[in-house]
Design an enzyme around this catalytic site. Sequence first.
Site, PDB file in Angstrom:
ATOM      1  N   ARG A 110       1.017  -1.188  -0.057  1.00 24.70           N
ATOM      2  CA  ARG A 110       0.077  -0.107   0.052  1.00 24.70           C
ATOM      3  C   ARG A 110       0.963   1.163   0.062  1.00 24.70           C
ATOM      4  O   ARG A 110       1.711   1.385   0.701  1.00 24.70           O
ATOM      5  CB  ARG A 110      -0.766   0.249   1.463  1.00 24.70           C
ATOM      6  CG  ARG A 110      -2.026   0.744   1.141  1.00 24.70           C
ATOM      7  CD  ARG A 110      -3.057   0.557   2.346  1.00 24.70           C
ATOM      8  NE  ARG A 110      -3.964   1.580   2.316  1.00 24.70           N
ATOM      9  CZ  ARG A 110      -5.080   1.117   1.702  1.00 24.70           C
ATOM     10  NH1 ARG A 110      -5.296  -0.212   1.338  1.00 24.70           N
ATOM     11  NH2 ARG A 110      -6.170   1.776   1.525  1.00 24.70           N
ATOM     12  N   GLU A 170       0.991  -7.087  -7.926  1.00 27.44           N
ATOM     13  CA  GLU A 170       0.129  -7.078  -8.954  1.00 27.44           C
ATOM     14  C   GLU A 170      -0.027  -8.543  -9.479  1.00 27.44           C
ATOM     15  O   GLU A 170      -1.007  -9.044  -9.699  1.00 27.44           O
ATOM     16  CB  GLU A 170       0.225  -5.946  -9.849  1.00 27.44           C
ATOM     17  CG  GLU A 170      -0.211  -4.592  -9.421  1.00 27.44           C
ATOM     18  CD  GLU A 170      -1.573  -4.296  -8.701  1.00 27.44           C
ATOM     19  OE1 GLU A 170      -2.607  -5.129  -8.922  1.00 27.44           O
ATOM     20  OE2 GLU A 170      -1.711  -3.432  -7.949  1.00 27.44           O
ATOM     21  N   THR A 190      -4.354 -14.751  -6.440  1.00 23.55           N
ATOM     22  CA  THR A 190      -4.847 -15.023  -5.148  1.00 23.55           C
ATOM     23  C   THR A 190      -5.489 -13.962  -4.372  1.00 23.55           C
ATOM     24  O   THR A 190      -4.861 -12.476  -5.020  1.00 23.55           O
ATOM     25  CB  THR A 190      -3.797 -15.623  -4.244  1.00 23.55           C
ATOM     26  OG1 THR A 190      -4.326 -15.962  -3.054  1.00 23.55           O
ATOM     27  CG2 THR A 190      -2.644 -14.789  -4.132  1.00 23.55           C
ATOM     28  N   GLY A 212      -0.734 -21.812  -8.762  1.00 21.55           N
ATOM     29  CA  GLY A 212      -1.283 -22.302 -10.131  1.00 21.55           C
ATOM     30  C   GLY A 212      -0.769 -21.435 -11.185  1.00 21.55           C
ATOM     31  O   GLY A 212      -0.077 -20.369 -11.087  1.00 21.55           O
ATOM     32  N   TYR A 213      -1.196 -21.646 -12.520  1.00 22.96           N
ATOM     33  CA  TYR A 213      -1.007 -20.835 -13.604  1.00 22.96           C
ATOM     34  C   TYR A 213       0.458 -20.526 -13.814  1.00 22.96           C
ATOM     35  O   TYR A 213       1.012 -19.310 -13.944  1.00 22.96           O
ATOM     36  CB  TYR A 213      -1.743 -19.381 -13.587  1.00 22.96           C
ATOM     37  CG  TYR A 213      -3.459 -19.542 -13.799  1.00 22.96           C
ATOM     38  CD1 TYR A 213      -3.837 -19.798 -15.082  1.00 22.96           C
ATOM     39  CD2 TYR A 213      -4.078 -19.549 -12.604  1.00 22.96           C
ATOM     40  CE1 TYR A 213      -5.193 -19.984 -15.167  1.00 22.96           C
ATOM     41  CE2 TYR A 213      -5.318 -19.752 -12.669  1.00 22.96           C
ATOM     42  CZ  TYR A 213      -6.106 -19.919 -14.047  1.00 22.96           C
ATOM     43  OH  TYR A 213      -7.356 -19.935 -14.081  1.00 22.96           O
ATOM     44  N   TYR A 216      -4.929  -4.164 -17.017  1.00 25.44           N
ATOM     45  CA  TYR A 216      -5.237  -3.816 -15.764  1.00 25.44           C
ATOM     46  C   TYR A 216      -3.774  -3.600 -14.931  1.00 25.44           C
ATOM     47  O   TYR A 216      -3.495  -2.516 -14.380  1.00 25.44           O
ATOM     48  CB  TYR A 216      -5.796  -4.889 -14.823  1.00 25.44           C
ATOM     49  CG  TYR A 216      -5.579  -4.666 -13.530  1.00 25.44           C
ATOM     50  CD1 TYR A 216      -6.274  -3.903 -12.658  1.00 25.44           C
ATOM     51  CD2 TYR A 216      -4.653  -5.674 -12.829  1.00 25.44           C
ATOM     52  CE1 TYR A 216      -5.911  -3.713 -11.312  1.00 25.44           C
ATOM     53  CE2 TYR A 216      -4.678  -5.277 -11.344  1.00 25.44           C
ATOM     54  CZ  TYR A 216      -4.943  -4.425 -10.623  1.00 25.44           C
ATOM     55  OH  TYR A 216      -4.881  -4.018  -9.288  1.00 25.44           O
ATOM     56  N   ASP A 256      -9.958  -3.731 -12.294  1.00 21.33           N
ATOM     57  CA  ASP A 256      -9.874  -5.144 -11.713  1.00 21.33           C
ATOM     58  C   ASP A 256     -11.075  -5.760 -11.620  1.00 21.33           C
ATOM     59  O   ASP A 256     -12.268  -5.274 -11.610  1.00 21.33           O
ATOM     60  CB  ASP A 256      -8.833  -5.270 -10.556  1.00 21.33           C
ATOM     61  CG  ASP A 256      -9.543  -4.812  -9.400  1.00 21.33           C
ATOM     62  OD1 ASP A 256     -10.373  -4.142  -9.453  1.00 21.33           O
ATOM     63  OD2 ASP A 256      -8.862  -5.037  -8.287  1.00 21.33           O
ATOM     64  N   CYS A 290     -18.138  -3.328  -1.454  1.00 21.56           N
ATOM     65  CA  CYS A 290     -19.297  -3.758  -2.583  1.00 21.56           C
ATOM     66  C   CYS A 290     -18.601  -5.308  -3.054  1.00 21.56           C
ATOM     67  O   CYS A 290     -18.273  -5.677  -4.115  1.00 21.56           O
ATOM     68  CB  CYS A 290     -19.311  -3.105  -3.833  1.00 21.56           C
ATOM     69  SG  CYS A 290     -20.666  -3.252  -5.064  1.00 21.56           S
ATOM     70  N   CYS A 300     -25.501  -2.745   1.422  1.00 18.02           N
ATOM     71  CA  CYS A 300     -25.764  -1.497   0.685  1.00 18.02           C
ATOM     72  C   CYS A 300     -26.573  -0.609   1.755  1.00 18.02           C
ATOM     73  O   CYS A 300     -26.415   0.668   1.117  1.00 18.02           O
ATOM     74  CB  CYS A 300     -26.861  -2.236  -0.647  1.00 18.02           C
ATOM     75  SG  CYS A 300     -26.316  -3.284  -1.599  1.00 18.02           S
TER      76      CYS A 300
END
Length: 368
Positions: free
Chosen positions: A30, A42, A48, A86-87, A125, A143, A197, A204
Site C-alpha cells: 500500500r 500485482e 490469489t 497455479g497458472y 489492468y 480489476d 461492494c 448496501c
Amino acid sequence: MPNQDPIRPRQFAQRLERWSRDIDRPLPWRGERDPYRIWLSEILLQQTRAASGIPYYLRFLEAFPTVHHLSQAPLDQVLKLWEGLGYYNRAQNLHKTATIVSQQLEGRFPDTYEGLLQLPGIGPYTAAAIASFAFGKRHAVLDGNVIRVLSRLTGMTAPVDLPESRHRLQSMADRLLGNHDPATFNQAIMDFGALQCIPRNPDCGECPFAGDCQAYLSGTVDQLPLKKKKAPVRHRYFTFFVVVHRGSTFLIQRDQDDIWRQLFTFPSAESSSREEMNDPERWARTIHAWNPQESRVDMRPLSVHTQLLSHQRIHAQFVLVLPEQELEIPDHWVPVHGANFTTFALPKIIREFLSSDSSYLPVERTSS
Ligand code: SF4
C-alpha cells in the site's frame, strides 16, 4: 455521446474519498511507489486474494530484492517460490519480464501505460496499476473488484467478460477518474470493491452510492456482475508412476506446452478414461516402454487424487513401482534421494499425494 453514468464523476470521487478515509486495510504494498514492488504485488494478486498474497510477496522480496536479483535467479527457483499459486506460465512471464527489464532496460520499468503493455504478462489492468501507482499516470484500473462496483452501479445486464462490456466499463472508470489523483482514486475504488461492494451480501444500506446504484434500486445486487457461461470442464486422467529403486524415486521435468510446464512430476501416462487410468495392463505397457529389457517389476496402486483447475478436472492414480531386478533408468529422469522433494517445484496434486502418504518412499540414511 451522452453521459449515461448513474453518478457524476465529481460526486463519485468525493464520496469515494470520504469512504476511504475511514478504512483500515494494511497491505505491505500500500502506498508503494517502486514499480518493481508494485509489479510484483500485482502479478501475485492475479493469482490469489490479498491476504493470501502477502506471504508470497514477502518471500519473493526477500529472495529477490530487486528486478536484477529476480532476472538472475534460475527459473526453477522462481517456480518453487510460486508453488501453490497455479497458472505457472505467469511465473514464467514474471521471470521473462524481469530479464527484459534488467538486461535491456537497465533495470527501469517503462513509465508509460503503452510501454508497460509490451512486457510479457502485463495486461491493461497491471499496466494501469503500475502507471498510476509508480508514475502518477492517469489510467483507471479495472480489476475484478472495480468491475463488480461499476457493473452494479450501472445495472449492467450484459456479461462483463465480453469485450464491449470491458470497453464500456473502462470508459466509465476513466470518466470517473477524471482529474483526480490516479493513485489515490485507483486504490480507493479497488478497496471499495474489496471491502464494501463485496461479491455476496454487501451492506448496501451503509453504502454512499446506494441512492444511485442501479443494482440496489432494482434489487439485482446478488445477480451482478453477469458472466458468460463457462466452457465445460474437461476431465483428464493421469497415472503417475512412483518408481522406487536403489534408495531413490524419480521425477521428470515437464517440457510439453501443457499444464505443469517446467514443473516436476513423477513419470506419467495420460489416458482417456478413468478405466484406462486404473488399468494394470496399461501400466505394464507404459513401464515396458521405459524398460525394454523387461526387468521384473512389482506394481501396486496407491491413492487417487483430483484437482480442479480453471477448465480442467485432473484425476490422478498413483502407482508404486518396485523393480525386482536392476532397472535401466532413462537419462531424463531426475533421481530424488530419500524423500527429499523440497527443492523441486511440484504441482499441487503431487504435493497433496506426497503429504497424504509417503510411507513407501525410501528414507534417507544418515551416517552414524
Ligand atoms: S449499493 Fe450495494 S451494490 Fe451498489 S455499489 Fe453500494 S455496496 Fe455495491
